[in-house]
Design a protein around this motif. Structure first.
Motif, PDB file in Angstrom:
ATOM      1  N   LEU A 254      -2.491   9.348  -2.211  1.00 52.29           N
ATOM      2  CA  LEU A 254      -3.237   8.099  -2.177  1.00 52.29           C
ATOM      3  C   LEU A 254      -4.436   8.151  -3.106  1.00 52.29           C
ATOM      4  O   LEU A 254      -4.763   7.172  -3.776  1.00 52.29           O
ATOM      5  CB  LEU A 254      -3.729   7.828  -0.755  1.00 52.29           C
ATOM      6  CG  LEU A 254      -2.806   7.032   0.125  1.00 52.29           C
ATOM      7  CD1 LEU A 254      -3.454   6.806   1.466  1.00 52.29           C
ATOM      8  CD2 LEU A 254      -2.510   5.698  -0.547  1.00 52.29           C
ATOM      9  N   LEU A 255      -5.083   9.304  -3.144  1.00 48.92           N
ATOM     10  CA  LEU A 255      -6.222   9.441  -4.041  1.00 48.92           C
ATOM     11  C   LEU A 255      -5.776   9.278  -5.490  1.00 48.92           C
ATOM     12  O   LEU A 255      -6.453   8.655  -6.298  1.00 48.92           O
ATOM     13  CB  LEU A 255      -6.891  10.806  -3.844  1.00 48.92           C
ATOM     14  CG  LEU A 255      -7.650  10.965  -2.536  1.00 48.92           C
ATOM     15  CD1 LEU A 255      -8.099  12.400  -2.333  1.00 48.92           C
ATOM     16  CD2 LEU A 255      -8.857  10.045  -2.520  1.00 48.92           C
TER      17      LEU A 255
ATOM     18  N   ARG B 228      -0.630   2.037 -15.153  1.00 49.78           N
ATOM     19  CA  ARG B 228      -0.345   1.910 -13.722  1.00 49.78           C
ATOM     20  C   ARG B 228       1.154   1.898 -13.468  1.00 49.78           C
ATOM     21  O   ARG B 228       1.650   2.543 -12.546  1.00 49.78           O
ATOM     22  CB  ARG B 228      -0.914   0.595 -13.182  1.00 49.78           C
ATOM     23  CG  ARG B 228      -2.410   0.547 -13.232  1.00 49.78           C
ATOM     24  CD  ARG B 228      -2.894  -0.699 -12.548  1.00 49.78           C
ATOM     25  NE  ARG B 228      -4.223  -1.073 -13.025  1.00 49.78           N
ATOM     26  CZ  ARG B 228      -4.968  -2.012 -12.476  1.00 49.78           C
ATOM     27  NH1 ARG B 228      -4.499  -2.702 -11.455  1.00 49.78           N
ATOM     28  NH2 ARG B 228      -6.162  -2.287 -12.941  1.00 49.78           N
TER      29      ARG B 228
ATOM     30  N   THR C 102      -1.132   9.371 -18.378  1.00 48.24           N
ATOM     31  CA  THR C 102      -1.653   8.948 -17.085  1.00 48.24           C
ATOM     32  C   THR C 102      -2.251  10.107 -16.304  1.00 48.24           C
ATOM     33  O   THR C 102      -2.713   9.930 -15.187  1.00 48.24           O
ATOM     34  CB  THR C 102      -0.528   8.341 -16.216  1.00 48.24           C
ATOM     35  OG1 THR C 102       0.490   9.334 -16.050  1.00 48.24           O
ATOM     36  CG2 THR C 102       0.074   7.128 -16.882  1.00 48.24           C
TER      37      THR C 102
ATOM     38  N   GLY D  96      -1.220  -3.796  -8.352  1.00 45.33           N
ATOM     39  CA  GLY D  96      -2.397  -4.639  -8.519  1.00 45.33           C
ATOM     40  C   GLY D  96      -2.376  -5.488  -9.778  1.00 45.33           C
ATOM     41  O   GLY D  96      -3.378  -5.591 -10.472  1.00 45.33           O
TER      42      GLY D  96
ATOM     43  N   VAL E 139       0.803  -1.218   0.000  1.00 42.13           N
ATOM     44  CA  VAL E 139       0.000   0.000   0.000  1.00 42.13           C
ATOM     45  C   VAL E 139       0.835   1.267   0.000  1.00 42.13           C
ATOM     46  O   VAL E 139       0.320   2.353  -0.260  1.00 42.13           O
ATOM     47  CB  VAL E 139      -0.966   0.047   1.203  1.00 42.13           C
ATOM     48  CG1 VAL E 139      -2.032  -1.021   1.053  1.00 42.13           C
ATOM     49  CG2 VAL E 139      -0.227  -0.115   2.500  1.00 42.13           C
TER      50      VAL E 139
ATOM     51  N   LEU F 263      -5.311   2.683  -9.772  1.00 43.13           N
ATOM     52  CA  LEU F 263      -5.702   1.283  -9.591  1.00 43.13           C
ATOM     53  C   LEU F 263      -7.145   1.047  -9.982  1.00 43.13           C
ATOM     54  O   LEU F 263      -7.515  -0.041 -10.413  1.00 43.13           O
ATOM     55  CB  LEU F 263      -5.510   0.856  -8.124  1.00 43.13           C
ATOM     56  CG  LEU F 263      -4.095   0.798  -7.603  1.00 43.13           C
ATOM     57  CD1 LEU F 263      -4.003  -0.135  -6.420  1.00 43.13           C
ATOM     58  CD2 LEU F 263      -3.146   0.330  -8.687  1.00 43.13           C
ATOM     59  N   GLY F 264      -7.968   2.053  -9.818  1.00 42.62           N
ATOM     60  CA  GLY F 264      -9.378   1.874 -10.092  1.00 42.62           C
ATOM     61  C   GLY F 264      -9.683   1.752 -11.564  1.00 42.62           C
ATOM     62  O   GLY F 264     -10.528   0.974 -11.966  1.00 42.62           O
ATOM     63  N   SER F 265      -8.973   2.489 -12.395  1.00 40.26           N
ATOM     64  CA  SER F 265      -9.430   2.491 -13.779  1.00 40.26           C
ATOM     65  C   SER F 265      -8.350   2.737 -14.820  1.00 40.26           C
ATOM     66  O   SER F 265      -8.636   3.305 -15.857  1.00 40.26           O
ATOM     67  CB  SER F 265     -10.564   3.505 -13.949  1.00 40.26           C
ATOM     68  OG  SER F 265     -10.376   4.635 -13.140  1.00 40.26           O
TER      69      SER F 265
ATOM     70  N   LEU G  12      -3.290   7.503  -6.506  1.00 44.32           N
ATOM     71  CA  LEU G  12      -3.019   6.083  -6.715  1.00 44.32           C
ATOM     72  C   LEU G  12      -4.323   5.306  -6.870  1.00 44.32           C
ATOM     73  O   LEU G  12      -4.429   4.385  -7.676  1.00 44.32           O
ATOM     74  CB  LEU G  12      -2.221   5.540  -5.528  1.00 44.32           C
ATOM     75  CG  LEU G  12      -1.750   4.098  -5.623  1.00 44.32           C
ATOM     76  CD1 LEU G  12      -0.915   3.879  -6.881  1.00 44.32           C
ATOM     77  CD2 LEU G  12      -0.949   3.708  -4.393  1.00 44.32           C
ATOM     78  N   LEU G  13      -5.307   5.716  -6.110  1.00 49.33           N
ATOM     79  CA  LEU G  13      -6.628   5.097  -6.195  1.00 49.33           C
ATOM     80  C   LEU G  13      -7.195   5.213  -7.604  1.00 49.33           C
ATOM     81  O   LEU G  13      -7.718   4.257  -8.168  1.00 49.33           O
ATOM     82  CB  LEU G  13      -7.563   5.802  -5.222  1.00 49.33           C
ATOM     83  CG  LEU G  13      -8.755   5.013  -4.757  1.00 49.33           C
ATOM     84  CD1 LEU G  13      -8.301   3.819  -3.968  1.00 49.33           C
ATOM     85  CD2 LEU G  13      -9.669   5.890  -3.939  1.00 49.33           C
ATOM     86  N   ARG G  14      -7.085   6.379  -8.173  1.00 53.28           N
ATOM     87  CA  ARG G  14      -7.518   6.579  -9.555  1.00 53.28           C
ATOM     88  C   ARG G  14      -6.800   5.613 -10.469  1.00 53.28           C
ATOM     89  O   ARG G  14      -7.400   5.004 -11.348  1.00 53.28           O
ATOM     90  CB  ARG G  14      -7.215   8.012 -10.007  1.00 53.28           C
ATOM     91  CG  ARG G  14      -8.239   9.025  -9.573  1.00 53.28           C
ATOM     92  CD  ARG G  14      -7.955  10.365 -10.228  1.00 53.28           C
ATOM     93  NE  ARG G  14      -6.876  11.099  -9.564  1.00 53.28           N
ATOM     94  CZ  ARG G  14      -7.043  11.832  -8.486  1.00 53.28           C
ATOM     95  NH1 ARG G  14      -8.243  11.927  -7.936  1.00 53.28           N
ATOM     96  NH2 ARG G  14      -6.043  12.469  -7.935  1.00 53.28           N
TER      97      ARG G  14
END
Lengths: 247, 247
Positions: free
Chosen positions: A138-139, A153, A228, A190, A74, A145-147, A141-143
DNA sequence: CGCGTTCGTTAAACTGTGTTAATCCACGTC
DNA sequence: GACGTGGATTAACACAGTTTAACGAACGCG
């Protein structure tokens, strides 16, 4: 000021100028430094949370094992980073800390924050800001990993690492030592180690990167940033609103 | 104390007991409340960051549009939440805020933090803790998006929402009003609307959930928690280390 | 020197999720 | 009552990424 300043002082001094009082305060907080060999788990998930660490040397990462047997990394910790901040809010740590190579850490107790908050609004603001900035990252990174696709990535990860290294190392080129194996990269973005290998090879063939040993050379960082939608959050912190310390 | 206390006071008062001074401080910070209709974008990505908001009524979410045209929702905001915290560290906001239904917000200026940090270590510690806890929760979400199946991601989302609602609403049952359409759910958990539909149907057929209109009933929350390794971070904050205010 | 270990690469078969598009339903409006 | 609209569902097909496995290179070690 001697040269062997405390880890904390040199870390935080990167962001704002510190008063002599603040320097004093910070350096008394620090315990003696500690070394760990590559691959050691320094603390385990669910251990009580007592100390924070400043990274003096080497890379580390925080990971969790998931119910299906897979592993998710993480957070990557680079020299200069403070480790364990988010866990301060919890009674137990929420992930396991592992040394990716040989490392040196400077621990200081969680209760140190108490002192800082009481005595130095300016340092408090800085610390809060760093915590909040980490959240932004983190947000991001969330973007990712999310899509985003595998390729995006990995690009994102490389761009992020480069931006972080450039904080403390201004004139740096786009070359990056990556002391992580491909399984670890996979656990971070991921994917699987197999697909990381395939994707890196493809990126190399397409001329996006060049590799020699475990160093990576980004050949067209601007193109990667565009693809990206990468933003450098490190160089753009807003510290204008910080209060001065009371007299 | 009148009944119409400020949003901030009632939000923060949930965590620690506030001194009369702190209450005063907080309530003067607040501007008059504002309403927005369902679907409105309240601020846009890259706008200057001036205010924070406490949610008084209704659900909202923060999202980003990605280069490939897809959309990623990075945070759901429920009544009682503070919106925009992480952006305080940046000059511009990093995502767009959208009302999922009709909402009422209490704005207060970003500079308010300055005052709090200077005058109230105890409130500062609380605010820092909330920021850090939010970061933990993001890490949890990261794990979910990084390496869990569609079904587990959706389960995770439902469990998280339920835990959040239970903070302010102790005796709550496992029933949940979900004012989001399936495209929004998809944008949050990193799937497509079609697959969300399929997955929800399957979960319903398997007896994990029951649906009526836009409310969802979790039929075996414990099994879902186990399968997703869900942890409730909300009920488990460590506030023991908070400093007292200076005299 | 031979052996084990770790790591990266490659290939083949498989699968979860995406894509596209058609249909249906509920609801509001004129 | 006819119509338009937004959302949910379903099905057929496509594909990105996984799984498993085998192989080779580099390295440390007895």
């Amino acid at each position: 000021m001697t040269d062997r300043a405390s880890c904390l002082v040199s870390k935080l001094g990167h962001y704002i100028s510190l008063s002599e009082d603040d320097r004093q305060r910070l350096s008394t907080l620090e315990k003696s430094e500690r070394s760990y060999g590559a691959g050691t788990d320094i603390y385990q998930m669910d251990d009580p949370c007592t100390d924070l660490f400043v990274v003096k040397q080497g890379w580390l990462f925080s990971y969790n094992d998931l119910p299906d047997g897979s592993r998710q990394i993480v957070k990557l910790h680079l020299p200069g980073d403070i480790i364990g901040f988010p866990d301060v809010s919890q009674k137990h740590v929420t992930s396991t800390l592992c040394a990716a190579e040989d490392v040196v850490l400077c621990p200081f107790p969680k209760t140190a924050l108490d002192v800082i908050l009481r005595d130095s609004p300016r340092l408090s603001a800085l610390i809060l800001s760093i915590a909040l900035r980490d959240q932004i990252i983190l947000l991001d990174l969330l973007r990712a990993l999310g899509s985003m696709t595998a390729r995006a990535r990995i690009s994102y990860m490389l761009l992020d690492l480069l931006a972080r290294l450039k904080i403390t190392n201004k004139g740096m080129s786009d070359v990056l030592r990556l002391p992580l194996n491909q399984s670890q990269i996979a656990a971070y973005v991921g994917l699987t180690n197999v697909y990381v290998s395939k994707t890196l090879s493809r990126m190399e063939k397409d001329g996006d990167i060049a590799r020699t040993g475990n160093t990576v050379h980004l050949l067209r960082p601007e193109a990667m940033e565009e693809a990206t939608d990468f933003r450098d959050r490190y160089s753009d912190m807003d510290i204008g609103w910080f209060p001065a310390n009371k007299v």
